[in-house]
Design a protein around this motif. Structure first.
Motif, PDB file in Angstrom:
ATOM      1  N   VAL A   6      12.638  13.353 -70.230  1.00 43.52           N
ATOM      2  CA  VAL A   6      11.610  13.223 -69.194  1.00 43.52           C
ATOM      3  C   VAL A   6      12.106  13.862 -67.897  1.00 43.52           C
ATOM      4  O   VAL A   6      11.374  14.607 -67.239  1.00 43.52           O
ATOM      5  CB  VAL A   6      11.237  11.746 -68.965  1.00 43.52           C
ATOM      6  N   ALA A   7      13.340  13.605 -67.531  1.00 44.26           N
ATOM      7  CA  ALA A   7      13.902  14.137 -66.286  1.00 44.26           C
ATOM      8  C   ALA A   7      13.922  15.659 -66.268  1.00 44.26           C
ATOM      9  O   ALA A   7      13.871  16.264 -65.198  1.00 44.26           O
ATOM     10  CB  ALA A   7      15.303  13.578 -66.075  1.00 44.26           C
ATOM     11  N   GLU A   8      13.973  16.280 -67.428  1.00 40.16           N
ATOM     12  CA  GLU A   8      13.941  17.741 -67.487  1.00 40.16           C
ATOM     13  C   GLU A   8      12.555  18.294 -67.159  1.00 40.16           C
ATOM     14  O   GLU A   8      12.426  19.437 -66.732  1.00 40.16           O
ATOM     15  CB  GLU A   8      14.342  18.225 -68.877  1.00 40.16           C
ATOM     16  N   LYS A   9      11.522  17.505 -67.356  1.00 40.86           N
ATOM     17  CA  LYS A   9      10.139  17.969 -67.190  1.00 40.86           C
ATOM     18  C   LYS A   9       9.451  17.426 -65.943  1.00 40.86           C
ATOM     19  O   LYS A   9       8.471  18.001 -65.481  1.00 40.86           O
ATOM     20  CB  LYS A   9       9.300  17.570 -68.413  1.00 40.86           C
ATOM     21  N   VAL A  10       9.928  16.307 -65.425  1.00 37.98           N
ATOM     22  CA  VAL A  10       9.268  15.625 -64.321  1.00 37.98           C
ATOM     23  C   VAL A  10      10.230  15.564 -63.139  1.00 37.98           C
ATOM     24  O   VAL A  10      11.374  15.142 -63.305  1.00 37.98           O
ATOM     25  CB  VAL A  10       8.870  14.185 -64.738  1.00 37.98           C
ATOM     26  N   GLU A  17      15.115  18.211 -52.703  1.00 37.87           N
ATOM     27  CA  GLU A  17      14.826  19.602 -53.050  1.00 37.87           C
ATOM     28  C   GLU A  17      14.183  19.733 -54.435  1.00 37.87           C
ATOM     29  O   GLU A  17      13.400  20.643 -54.663  1.00 37.87           O
ATOM     30  CB  GLU A  17      16.077  20.462 -52.950  1.00 37.87           C
ATOM     31  N   VAL A  18      14.500  18.832 -55.341  1.00 38.82           N
ATOM     32  CA  VAL A  18      13.865  18.833 -56.664  1.00 38.82           C
ATOM     33  C   VAL A  18      12.358  18.616 -56.503  1.00 38.82           C
ATOM     34  O   VAL A  18      11.542  19.301 -57.111  1.00 38.82           O
ATOM     35  CB  VAL A  18      14.490  17.742 -57.569  1.00 38.82           C
ATOM     36  N   HIS A  19      11.999  17.680 -55.655  1.00 40.58           N
ATOM     37  CA  HIS A  19      10.594  17.363 -55.425  1.00 40.58           C
ATOM     38  C   HIS A  19       9.901  18.485 -54.661  1.00 40.58           C
ATOM     39  O   HIS A  19       8.768  18.844 -54.965  1.00 40.58           O
ATOM     40  CB  HIS A  19      10.480  16.031 -54.675  1.00 40.58           C
ATOM     41  N   VAL A  20      10.598  19.035 -53.671  1.00 36.73           N
ATOM     42  CA  VAL A  20      10.025  20.125 -52.880  1.00 36.73           C
ATOM     43  C   VAL A  20       9.729  21.331 -53.768  1.00 36.73           C
ATOM     44  O   VAL A  20       8.644  21.927 -53.684  1.00 36.73           O
ATOM     45  CB  VAL A  20      10.966  20.510 -51.717  1.00 36.73           C
ATOM     46  N   ARG A  21      10.658  21.704 -54.629  1.00 35.24           N
ATOM     47  CA  ARG A  21      10.434  22.847 -55.535  1.00 35.24           C
ATOM     48  C   ARG A  21       9.220  22.617 -56.426  1.00 35.24           C
ATOM     49  O   ARG A  21       8.401  23.517 -56.634  1.00 35.24           O
ATOM     50  CB  ARG A  21      11.676  23.113 -56.385  1.00 35.24           C
ATOM     51  N   ALA A  22       9.105  21.405 -56.949  1.00 32.03           N
ATOM     52  CA  ALA A  22       7.977  21.099 -57.834  1.00 32.03           C
ATOM     53  C   ALA A  22       6.654  21.168 -57.076  1.00 32.03           C
ATOM     54  O   ALA A  22       5.682  21.750 -57.569  1.00 32.03           O
ATOM     55  CB  ALA A  22       8.160  19.723 -58.456  1.00 32.03           C
ATOM     56  N   LEU A  23       6.608  20.614 -55.892  1.00 33.33           N
ATOM     57  CA  LEU A  23       5.378  20.631 -55.115  1.00 33.33           C
ATOM     58  C   LEU A  23       5.070  22.024 -54.580  1.00 33.33           C
ATOM     59  O   LEU A  23       3.915  22.429 -54.509  1.00 33.33           O
ATOM     60  CB  LEU A  23       5.469  19.630 -53.964  1.00 33.33           C
ATOM     61  N   SER A  51       8.030  10.492 -47.243  1.00 34.29           N
ATOM     62  CA  SER A  51       7.658  10.732 -45.848  1.00 34.29           C
ATOM     63  C   SER A  51       8.842  11.197 -45.012  1.00 34.29           C
ATOM     64  O   SER A  51       8.676  12.008 -44.098  1.00 34.29           O
ATOM     65  CB  SER A  51       7.009   9.492 -45.228  1.00 34.29           C
ATOM     66  N   ARG A  52      10.054  10.740 -45.325  1.00 36.89           N
ATOM     67  CA  ARG A  52      11.250  11.128 -44.565  1.00 36.89           C
ATOM     68  C   ARG A  52      11.887  12.416 -45.057  1.00 36.89           C
ATOM     69  O   ARG A  52      12.368  13.217 -44.256  1.00 36.89           O
ATOM     70  CB  ARG A  52      12.313  10.030 -44.660  1.00 36.89           C
ATOM     71  N   GLU A  53      11.959  12.599 -46.384  1.00 37.62           N
ATOM     72  CA  GLU A  53      12.784  13.660 -46.954  1.00 37.62           C
ATOM     73  C   GLU A  53      12.006  14.821 -47.573  1.00 37.62           C
ATOM     74  O   GLU A  53      12.478  15.962 -47.534  1.00 37.62           O
ATOM     75  CB  GLU A  53      13.693  13.066 -48.044  1.00 37.62           C
ATOM     76  N   VAL A  54      10.881  14.558 -48.172  1.00 34.26           N
ATOM     77  CA  VAL A  54      10.176  15.598 -48.928  1.00 34.26           C
ATOM     78  C   VAL A  54       9.110  16.296 -48.076  1.00 34.26           C
ATOM     79  O   VAL A  54       9.127  17.535 -47.938  1.00 34.26           O
ATOM     80  CB  VAL A  54       9.552  15.026 -50.218  1.00 34.26           C
ATOM     81  N   LEU A  55       8.194  15.545 -47.515  1.00 34.33           N
ATOM     82  CA  LEU A  55       7.083  16.163 -46.792  1.00 34.33           C
ATOM     83  C   LEU A  55       7.527  17.007 -45.608  1.00 34.33           C
ATOM     84  O   LEU A  55       6.976  18.097 -45.410  1.00 34.33           O
ATOM     85  CB  LEU A  55       6.078  15.085 -46.369  1.00 34.33           C
ATOM     86  N   PRO A  56       8.500  16.581 -44.820  1.00 37.41           N
ATOM     87  CA  PRO A  56       8.939  17.463 -43.721  1.00 37.41           C
ATOM     88  C   PRO A  56       9.469  18.804 -44.229  1.00 37.41           C
ATOM     89  O   PRO A  56       9.265  19.832 -43.582  1.00 37.41           O
ATOM     90  CB  PRO A  56      10.054  16.664 -43.033  1.00 37.41           C
ATOM     91  N   ARG A  57      10.111  18.833 -45.358  1.00 37.57           N
ATOM     92  CA  ARG A  57      10.606  20.102 -45.921  1.00 37.57           C
ATOM     93  C   ARG A  57       9.452  20.991 -46.369  1.00 37.57           C
ATOM     94  O   ARG A  57       9.549  22.222 -46.278  1.00 37.57           O
ATOM     95  CB  ARG A  57      11.548  19.821 -47.082  1.00 37.57           C
ATOM     96  N   LEU A  58       8.397  20.394 -46.863  1.00 37.01           N
ATOM     97  CA  LEU A  58       7.231  21.189 -47.273  1.00 37.01           C
ATOM     98  C   LEU A  58       6.507  21.762 -46.049  1.00 37.01           C
ATOM     99  O   LEU A  58       6.018  22.887 -46.096  1.00 37.01           O
ATOM    100  CB  LEU A  58       6.254  20.344 -48.089  1.00 37.01           C
TER     101      LEU A  58
END
Length: 60
Positions: A6-10, A17-23, A51-58
């Motif tokens: 699952v971790a390989e696909k989600v 940065e993992v979340h930012v790349r996916a979004l 809200s602290r780590e992912v969205l500001p990077r996007l």
């Protein structure tokens, strides 16, 4: 299906940065709305992390 499979696909885990790349893939494809969710009991922690780590990077 294992957790590793699952971790390989989600995008998951504490690395923003993992979340930012996916979004970013969705943003780059032209999506205006992307919904994210936490599967599990840590809902508040998940959305605090986003809200602290992912969205500001996007936005940056």
């Amino acid at each position: 299906m294992t957790e590793d499979m699952v971790a390989e696909k989600v995008p998951c885990g504490p690395d923003p940065e993992v979340h930012v790349r996916a979004l970013r893939a969705y943003v780059d494809a032209g999506y205006e709305d992307v919904f994210v969710t936490q599967i599990g009991p840590e809902q508040d922690g998940f959305f605090d992390f986003y809200s602290r780590e992912v969205l500001p990077r996007l936005r940056g």
